[in-house]
Scaffold this active site. Structure first.
Site, PDB file in Angstrom:
ATOM      1  CG  HIS A 163      -1.901  -1.116   1.234  1.00 15.70           C
ATOM      2  ND1 HIS A 163      -3.137  -1.027   0.650  1.00 15.70           N
ATOM      3  CD2 HIS A 163      -1.813  -2.376   1.736  1.00 15.70           C
ATOM      4  CE1 HIS A 163      -3.784  -2.191   0.804  1.00 15.70           C
ATOM      5  NE2 HIS A 163      -2.995  -3.024   1.455  1.00 15.70           N
ATOM      6  CG  LEU A 164       3.169   2.452  -2.869  1.00 21.09           C
ATOM      7  CD1 LEU A 164       3.732   2.717  -4.254  1.00 21.09           C
ATOM      8  CD2 LEU A 164       4.299   2.401  -1.845  1.00 21.09           C
ATOM      9  CG  ASN A 222      -6.142   0.681   0.019  1.00 21.71           C
ATOM     10  OD1 ASN A 222      -5.069   0.624  -0.577  1.00 21.71           O
ATOM     11  ND2 ASN A 222      -6.280   0.338   1.277  1.00 21.71           N
ATOM     12  CG  ASP A 236      -6.102  -5.340  -0.221  1.00 22.91           C
ATOM     13  OD1 ASP A 236      -6.424  -6.482   0.157  1.00 22.91           O
ATOM     14  OD2 ASP A 236      -5.292  -4.616   0.383  1.00 22.91           O
ATOM     15  CG  HIS A 246      -9.542  -7.894   1.489  1.00 19.41           C
ATOM     16  ND1 HIS A 246      -8.763  -6.993   2.160  1.00 19.41           N
ATOM     17  CD2 HIS A 246     -10.404  -8.369   2.416  1.00 19.41           C
ATOM     18  CE1 HIS A 246      -9.134  -6.926   3.430  1.00 19.41           C
ATOM     19  NE2 HIS A 246     -10.140  -7.756   3.614  1.00 19.41           N
ATOM     20  CG  HIS A 276      -4.499 -10.238   2.985  1.00 22.84           C
ATOM     21  ND1 HIS A 276      -5.774 -10.702   2.948  1.00 22.84           N
ATOM     22  CD2 HIS A 276      -4.542  -8.920   2.636  1.00 22.84           C
ATOM     23  CE1 HIS A 276      -6.580  -9.701   2.599  1.00 22.84           C
ATOM     24  NE2 HIS A 276      -5.856  -8.628   2.396  1.00 22.84           N
ATOM     25  CG  ASP A 294      -1.423  -6.468   3.668  1.00 24.56           C
ATOM     26  OD1 ASP A 294      -1.608  -5.383   3.056  1.00 24.56           O
ATOM     27  OD2 ASP A 294      -2.323  -7.058   4.279  1.00 24.56           O
TER      28      ASP A 294
END
Lengths: 182, 435, 308
Positions: free
Chosen positions: B69-70, B101, B159, B186, B239, B312
């Site tokens: 996640h950036l 997201n 996600d 997800h 995940h 993650d």
């Protein structure tokens, strides 16, 4: 109980009993009988002495007088600065103190701070007509303007001496000892 | 400028190579692998070749994190594309795929292009945007997959906002299949997990925190497997955290379905027991599970049920985590601890080193259809060099990531990426390497 | 006296000795509330902040009275959890309060673990007055004090706790406390109200009220939160009360001298039928309230140390 050389018995069983008998008569004399008279013993030593005084007064007068038990811990002036809180005992004064002649009973009168706390506590239970103080030992070194009305024995002591009142109810023997502090 | 990396133990799972070799890089590509390449250099253009002695080190295809996640655009205070890409190379990753997201959600061409541009400017790890499945990840209307693919998206996922509508998920899988791009699911039934803060079990009970049952994950995995089977498409399960999930995926693979799956280091390292101090750095979604789940994850990794290990990586600011547990954000800043934690699996005998490297490079590349994850001649010169012995202590304050949210703060690690090369250029070199 | 804790966050952390010290101290405090002048000067000059993020009349009042009877200055802050939305976090609030130098902060919060967070942030003593579904230590202490007074001991007693265990901090704290003190705890509620893994806390759980209260010395009924109906924890109050309400019929299964407890406020006819709730030979609900002040006085007394 006196075992080491620095320890001295200053009152034994008989002496203590005679002193209490005398105090009982003095209380009756000063208060002209038992009307409106109540005893309040200060935990823990004072309670046993108060019980004995009550017994003596009752047998003299043929009538029971009220007896209260007072724990002064919550009124101590060092409570907010002591790091650890002392254990609390139960206070049990099941009668009104309004207009009563209260005889406060303790074993040893020393700095007077305990008596100060006790008087503050008593006032919270009503408005006594007067408060008198009976102690078995007055060892001096007052830090407050307080004096006893009834004294078993005046015992001049130095600050580094320890005065211990042993009573049958607590330690199985009646004696007052004085010893060198360490 | 050429670069010659000498004397390392070269592990390339794609070619089944595990030997002491030299690797020569030129023009951003791998131009030669073999023994004693130094001789050929000396005879010809030695001045133009940078030689790095890597004796005692392990050299692998550049690691790929397919689940990062950036926070750019929108939450640059948590992470930017640049800070995340820098953290990636520091953690040994040459490529990362970033989840959509952001704020706004990466559900259209312009956001995808924006992320690609930011990544280009950062010039660190390769960054591959993952597009949203639905507009605004709201789970209602399909996003423009084709447009996003043209802009550089390599997969689709909602996600963090699970697709509850089975029909939408079906259409996403079918539509993505026609574009030859994977859907990453997800898996979480949000009705079952509603209000949940941690794994549902003894510890959630004594902590008084609402539990997230394992079935919230497993029921959705079962659904997605059924959809993939029925539509003859594929799905990648994100995940994986539970024993039941591993069982479902194993059975699906056995039936020959095109199901792939990943897990993350915290799911094979920590259990819900650790939450007893309400430490919010342990708050993740899916939540940390039980010791039995860890055992099953390890088995799943060992037998190939779980294809990939991802970070993650979910960076957060202090203000997102220094809160009551209920209000704290989910996630662990994982890019810079992932390799160190995963190497424990090798020491514990769960995986061989080549197996681990496959799960962190070759397999993610295959799932995402990236021409990466191997050291074949002509391949992109993305390389990670690992010192397996190097002891180090996790200190979040030294993280390149803006996210200092790690439950592994203070952990003693063994093994670290010390050199990360992307497209033939050194993007990260540990100071201890003395280059 | 053995008591050198900074905070009271939960019964889970307390030793048997510590629980005994608290209960004995509380017993000494009972008498003060019976006096004409219900005040002792012990905590003069001390400041106690009641920081309530969740509506509560009883617990807050009880803490306030406890503080006042010890002569402390008590300040009530009813913070809405929505202040979080407004941008003021618990941390901001805590730092602000800390700067005002109180001696004890009593906190109630809807989020489990909030008192723990506060305790790590400030140097003052923290008392947990209820955090989410986690713990409510002062309630359990006053419950144990009530049981001890009525039964003479806690050891060997059978205590049945009935109701929504899953959402009850009262249940959790009592389970910890009673188990530590040697009582046998059995639970009853529909399976939707029995949280996963509860047996690992050393209790037996039943889905029928009758199975749990057989031969019980104490029956503790929990309050049903009406809003749980919406979460489908139970279909309706009507149906719940038909099967989980303590009444003159099913109480016969308990020991003849069994006492009935409730943390309050009661939904009459839902958890306890009115005739049982008002039967003073059994119901000790008002004793619980009375003990609450004494227990809280004891904790304030024990936690307010001198200047280090």
């Amino acid at each position: 109980m006196a075992e080491n050389k620095n320890m001295k018995v200053v009152m034994d069983k008989e002496v203590i009993d005679r002193s209490l008998t005398r105090i009982a008569y003095e209380i009756l004399e000063k208060n002209k009988g038992i009307s409106n008279l109540v005893l309040v013993g200060i935990r823990t030593g004072g309670v046993y002495l108060a019980e004995r005084l009550k017994k003596k007064i009752s047998s003299i007068e043929g009538e029971e007088i009220p007896l209260g038990v007072l724990d002064i811990t919550l009124y101590r002036d060092d409570i907010s600065i002591s790091k650890k809180k002392p254990s609390l005992g139960k206070t049990k004064i099941l009668f009104s103190l309004d207009d009563k002649k209260v005889v406060l009973v303790d074993d040893v009168l020393f700095t007077g701070r305990t008596i100060r706390a006790a008087m503050d506590a008593l006032i919270d239970f009503g408005r006594p007509k007067m408060i008198q103080l009976a102690v078995l030992i007055d060892r001096g070194h007052r830090e407050l303007p307080i004096r006893a009305d009834f004294v078993g024995k005046n015992l001049p002591s130095s600050l580094w001496e320890a005065v211990t009142v042993n009573l049958v109810e607590k330690t199985g023997v009646d004696e007052v000892i004085i010893e060198e502090g360490t | 400028m050429k670069m010659l990396l000498t004397g390392a133990r070269v592990i390339d799972p794609g070619q089944k190579i595990d030997a002491i070799m030299d690797v020569m890089l030129a023009d951003g590509k791998i131009c030669q692998t073999g023994v004693d390449l130094l001789k050929s250099v000396k005879s010809k253009d030695s001045a133009k070749t940078k030689v790095i002695d890597l004796s005692g080190m392990v050299l692998t295809p550049g690691l790929i994190d397919m689940h990062t996640h950036l926070r750019e655009p929108g939450q640059e205070y948590k992470e930017t594309v640049a800070s995340g890409a820098k953290a990636a190379v520091a953690g040994g990753f040459t490529s990362i795929a970033c989840m959509p997201n952001t704020d706004p959600i990466n559900d259209n061409r312009s956001i995808t292009e924006f992320i690609k541009r930011k990544a280009l400017e950062a010039d660190m790890a390769n960054v591959y945007p993952i597009g949203a499945i639905s507009k605004d990840s709201a789970g209602i209307k399909l996003a423009e997959f084709w447009d996003m693919k043209e802009a550089g998206a390599i997969a689709f996922s909602d996600d963090g906002k699970p697709v509850m509508d089975a029909a939408l998920m079906r259409h996403a899988m079918e539509y993505a299949w026609s574009l030859s791009l994977p859907v990453i699911s997800h898996c979480e039934d949000t009705n079952l997990s509603a209000g949940g803060q941690m794994n549902e079990g003894y510890y959630s009970t004594i902590l008084g925190l609402r539990g997230i049952p394992v079935i919230a994950e497993e029921a959705m995995i079962a659904r997605d497997i059924l959809i993939a089977e029925f539509t003859k498409t594929s799905v990648h399960i994100a995940h994986v955290s539970t024993e039941g999930s591993v069982r479902l995926i194993r059975a699906a693979k056995k039936r020959g379905l095109k199901i792939t799956a990943e897990t993350a280091p915290h799911y094979f390292t920590l259990t819900d027991e650790a939450l007893q101090t309400y430490n919010t750095s342990l708050k993740v979604n899916p939540p940390l599970r039980s010791a039995a789940d860890i055992a099953a994850i390890n088995e799943g990794l060992a037998d190939g049920t779980l294809d990939a290990i991802v970070t993650d990586h979910a960076p957060h600011a202090r203000t997102d985590k220094e809160l009551e547990f209920e209000y704290a954000a989910n996630g662990i800043s994982g890019l810079e601890t992932s390799l160190g934690l995963s190497l424990r699996l090798v020491r514990e005998g769960v995986l061989t080193l080549p197996e681990l490297i496959a799960k962190m490079s070759l397999n993610p590349a295959r799932i995402l259809n990236l021409p990466k994850g191997n050291l074949e001649t002509g391949a992109d010169a993305d390389i990670t060099v690992i010192d397996l012995q190097l002891p180090w202590t996790v200190d979040v304050h030294t993280f390149y990531s803006k996210g200092k949210n790690s439950p592994f703060q203070g952990w003693e690690m063994q093994g670290k990426a010390i050199l990360t090369i992307v497209g033939g250029e050194i993007k990260y070199a540990d100071p201890r390497l003395n280059l | 006296m053995k008591f050198d804790r900074k905070d009271i966050l939960g019964i889970k952390d307390l030793s048997v000795d510590e629980i005994n010290v608290i209960l004995e101290t509380a017993e000494s405090f009972l008498e003060i509330s019976t006096r004409e002048i219900k005040k002792v000067p012990t905590l003069r000059g001390k400041t106690i902040i009641n920081l309530f993020f969740e509506a509560s009349t009883r617990t807050r009042t009880s803490f306030e009275i406890a503080g006042k009877r010890l002569s402390a200055d008590t300040i009530n802050i009813s913070a809405s959890t929505s202040s979080v939305v407004k941008g003021e976090t618990l941390i901001d609030t805590a730092r602000n309060l800390e700067a005002m130098n109180p001696d004890v902060i009593v906190i109630r919060h809807s989020a489990a673990g909030a008192p723990h967070l506060l305790a790590t942030l400030v140097k003052q003593s923290i008392i947990n007055a209820g955090d989410g579904a986690h713990e409510h230590p002062t309630q359990a202490l006053l419950d144990m004090m009530t049981i001890k007074e009525k039964k003479g001991t806690l050891t060997g007693l059978k205590v049945a706790i009935v109701g929504d265990i899953a959402h009850s901090r009262v249940a959790r704290s009592n389970i910890y406390g009673l188990a530590k003190m040697g009582a046998q705890v059995v639970l009853a509620g529909p399976a939707t109200m029995l949280p996963r893994g509860i047996e690992q806390m050393g209790v037996q759980a039943f889905t029928k009220l009758e199975d749990a209260i057989v031969d019980a010395d104490v029956v503790m009924m929990l309050r049903i939160q009406l809003e749980r109906e919406k979460q489908n924890i139970f279909p309706s109050l009507r149906e719940y009360s038909q099967h989980y309400c303590l009444n003159s019929r099913n109480i016969k299964l308990a020991r003849p001298d069994a006492i009935v407890m409730h943390p309050g406020p009661i939904n009459r006819g839902v958890e306890i039928s009115p005739d049982i709730a008002d039967d003073l030979s059994r119901s000790v609900i008002l004793d619980q309230v009375n003990k609450g002040v004494a227990v809280r006085m004891a904790l304030l007394y024990l936690l307010t140390g001198g200047n280090e």
